[in-house]
Scaffold this motif. Structure first.
Motif, PDB file in Angstrom:
ATOM      1  N   LYS A   1       3.214   9.436  15.185  1.00 55.71           N
ATOM      2  CA  LYS A   1       3.334   8.881  16.551  1.00 55.71           C
ATOM      3  C   LYS A   1       4.784   8.639  16.945  1.00 55.71           C
ATOM      4  O   LYS A   1       5.235   9.076  18.008  1.00 55.71           O
ATOM      5  CB  LYS A   1       2.545   7.557  16.665  1.00 55.71           C
ATOM      6  CG  LYS A   1       1.077   7.654  16.313  1.00 55.71           C
ATOM      7  CD  LYS A   1       0.353   6.340  16.509  1.00 55.71           C
ATOM      8  CE  LYS A   1       0.841   5.199  15.617  1.00 55.71           C
ATOM      9  NZ  LYS A   1       0.619   5.419  14.173  1.00 55.71           N
ATOM     10  N   SER A   2       5.515   7.942  16.078  1.00 59.57           N
ATOM     11  CA  SER A   2       6.912   7.635  16.411  1.00 59.57           C
ATOM     12  C   SER A   2       7.740   8.915  16.483  1.00 59.57           C
ATOM     13  O   SER A   2       8.587   9.066  17.367  1.00 59.57           O
ATOM     14  CB  SER A   2       7.530   6.686  15.371  1.00 59.57           C
ATOM     15  OG  SER A   2       6.886   5.430  15.424  1.00 59.57           O
ATOM     16  N   THR A   3       7.472   9.836  15.562  1.00 59.50           N
ATOM     17  CA  THR A   3       8.197  11.107  15.565  1.00 59.50           C
ATOM     18  C   THR A   3       7.986  11.819  16.894  1.00 59.50           C
ATOM     19  O   THR A   3       8.945  12.281  17.525  1.00 59.50           O
ATOM     20  CB  THR A   3       7.715  12.004  14.407  1.00 59.50           C
ATOM     21  OG1 THR A   3       7.858  11.288  13.179  1.00 59.50           O
ATOM     22  CG2 THR A   3       8.521  13.287  14.337  1.00 59.50           C
TER      23      THR A   3
ATOM     24  N   MET B   1      12.007   0.748  21.791  1.00 58.79           N
ATOM     25  CA  MET B   1      11.835   1.058  20.373  1.00 58.79           C
ATOM     26  C   MET B   1      10.872   0.086  19.714  1.00 58.79           C
ATOM     27  O   MET B   1      10.659  -1.022  20.190  1.00 58.79           O
ATOM     28  CB  MET B   1      13.184   0.960  19.646  1.00 58.79           C
ATOM     29  CG  MET B   1      14.243   1.895  20.155  1.00 58.79           C
ATOM     30  SD  MET B   1      13.982   3.574  19.622  1.00 58.79           S
ATOM     31  CE  MET B   1      14.940   3.582  18.109  1.00 58.79           C
ATOM     32  N   GLN B   2      10.336   0.532  18.564  1.00 60.16           N
ATOM     33  CA  GLN B   2       9.477  -0.340  17.780  1.00 60.16           C
ATOM     34  C   GLN B   2      10.301  -1.549  17.320  1.00 60.16           C
ATOM     35  O   GLN B   2      11.482  -1.431  17.050  1.00 60.16           O
ATOM     36  CB  GLN B   2       8.973   0.452  16.561  1.00 60.16           C
ATOM     37  CG  GLN B   2       7.643  -0.013  16.054  1.00 60.16           C
ATOM     38  CD  GLN B   2       6.994   1.012  15.122  1.00 60.16           C
ATOM     39  OE1 GLN B   2       7.409   2.172  15.051  1.00 60.16           O
ATOM     40  NE2 GLN B   2       5.980   0.584  14.422  1.00 60.16           N
ATOM     41  N   ASP B   3       9.713  -2.725  17.273  1.00 62.15           N
ATOM     42  CA  ASP B   3      10.399  -3.959  16.829  1.00 62.15           C
ATOM     43  C   ASP B   3      11.631  -4.302  17.666  1.00 62.15           C
ATOM     44  O   ASP B   3      12.645  -4.773  17.139  1.00 62.15           O
ATOM     45  CB  ASP B   3      10.797  -3.853  15.354  1.00 62.15           C
ATOM     46  CG  ASP B   3       9.582  -3.603  14.476  1.00 62.15           C
ATOM     47  OD1 ASP B   3       8.510  -4.136  14.792  1.00 62.15           O
ATOM     48  OD2 ASP B   3       9.710  -2.841  13.505  1.00 62.15           O
TER      49      ASP B   3
ATOM     50  N   ALA C   1       7.263   3.740  25.087  1.00 61.10           N
ATOM     51  CA  ALA C   1       7.250   2.488  24.343  1.00 61.10           C
ATOM     52  C   ALA C   1       6.513   2.671  23.023  1.00 61.10           C
ATOM     53  O   ALA C   1       5.375   3.128  22.994  1.00 61.10           O
ATOM     54  CB  ALA C   1       6.594   1.389  25.177  1.00 61.10           C
ATOM     55  N   ASP C   2       7.207   2.334  21.929  1.00 58.66           N
ATOM     56  CA  ASP C   2       6.640   2.491  20.592  1.00 58.66           C
ATOM     57  C   ASP C   2       6.039   1.166  20.136  1.00 58.66           C
ATOM     58  O   ASP C   2       6.780   0.224  19.862  1.00 58.66           O
ATOM     59  CB  ASP C   2       7.733   2.958  19.623  1.00 58.66           C
ATOM     60  CG  ASP C   2       7.163   3.573  18.362  1.00 58.66           C
ATOM     61  OD1 ASP C   2       5.942   3.429  18.135  1.00 58.66           O
ATOM     62  OD2 ASP C   2       7.931   4.191  17.611  1.00 58.66           O
ATOM     63  N   GLU C   3       4.737   1.097  20.057  1.00 58.52           N
ATOM     64  CA  GLU C   3       4.019  -0.121  19.653  1.00 58.52           C
ATOM     65  C   GLU C   3       4.567  -1.354  20.387  1.00 58.52           C
ATOM     66  O   GLU C   3       4.963  -2.326  19.751  1.00 58.52           O
ATOM     67  CB  GLU C   3       4.156  -0.343  18.137  1.00 58.52           C
ATOM     68  CG  GLU C   3       3.802   0.855  17.279  1.00 58.52           C
ATOM     69  CD  GLU C   3       2.356   0.825  16.774  1.00 58.52           C
ATOM     70  OE1 GLU C   3       1.576   0.006  17.284  1.00 58.52           O
ATOM     71  OE2 GLU C   3       2.032   1.655  15.913  1.00 58.52           O
TER      72      GLU C   3
HETATM   73 MG   LIG Z   1       5.621   4.441  14.182  1.00 59.70          MG
END
Ligand SMILES: [Mg+2]
Ligand SMILES: Nc1ncnc2c1ncn2[C@@H]1O[C@H](COP(=O)(O)OP(=O)(O)O)[C@@H](O)[C@H]1O
Length: 222
Positions: free
Chosen positions: A45-47, A90-92, A166-168
């Protein structure tokens, strides 16, 4: 708005530890859509989001965003797309905890050339849009998770991008705060932004126009 055909992405290509994370992705997303990318941890997913955001390269396949062909672009043009067309959350959060909310949002503009004269106004507008005007001069370390996510979104929208990725975005939040962030993203979608959210939360995914599932680097219609 966005069209991918047969995208392959391998980490450490040509090395013994090569790993093919995307195995022939075909993806089409219309302008103004709100799409969820779902899938298990490690599915890619992130990729995929990073390839969409033009921050990760890919070995083969074609990728068109707007009228632009990403696969034939040089680094300079890619940077332009990232700056003008795409807002990435980004995530986090990926915020600098010791900086104020306002300075976190200003940071990407410091790298833009030419420097925008009105960048403080832009940053304040972005904070207003995410409902955080009163936190402009607070250090990020003093903000709640939901407020941090709003700062991250404000930073992503400062250049008024057509697409928000948006990542998570709700991954680290309790369900009430998660819904507030989701409502914010939906309101941006209603005002015309194309939005792509990576999530493993079905409650969140269900609220999008469409779900795309990625399994082991390949898409499956969800
Ligand atoms: Mg990810
Ligand atoms: N920088 C990297 N180098 C090598 N392998 C990576 C790298 N980033 C991710 N991967 C691998 O690619 C696969 C997909 O990762 P990722 O896109 O982060 O998955 P997801 O976001 O769905 O959890 C995983 O197996 C992961 O270990």
């Amino acid at each position: 708005m966005l069209m991918m055909k047969n995208i392959h992405k391998t980490y450490h290509a040509g090395k013994p530890n090569a790993f093919e994370a995307l195995k022939g992705i075909d993806l089409e997303i219309e302008e103004g859509e709100m799409v969820a990318i779902i899938g298990k941890s490690g599915a890619g997913k992130s990729t995929l989001l990073h390839v969409i955001a033009c921050i990760d390269s890919f070995e083969c396949g074609t990728y068109q965003i707007g009228k632009l062909s990403v696969d034939s672009m040089n680094e300079h043009n890619l940077a332009e797309i990232r700056n003008e067309l795409i807002g990435l959350v980004m995530q986090d959060f990926a915020l600098i905890e010791d900086f104020t909310a306002l300075d976190n949002i200003l940071l990407p503009l410091e790298f833009a050339s030419p420097k925008k004269k009105n960048r403080r106004d832009l940053a304040r507008n972005a904070l207003q849009e995410v409902g955080l005007t009163e936190c402009a001069n607070k250090r990020v370390s003093y903000l709640s998770g939901g407020q941090k996510q709003r700062v991250a979104i404000a930073r992503a929208i400062i250049n008024d991008p057509a697409v928000i990725l948006a990542d998570e975005p709700t991954g680290a939040l309790d369900s009430k705060t998660a819904q507030e962030i989701m409502d914010l993203l939906k309101s941006m979608n209603h005002r015309g932004k194309t939005i792509i959210i990576v999530t493993h939360d079905m409650e969140i995914a269900r609220q999008c126009d469409r779900m795309i599932e990625i399994v082991d680097g390949q898409l499956r219609n969800a």
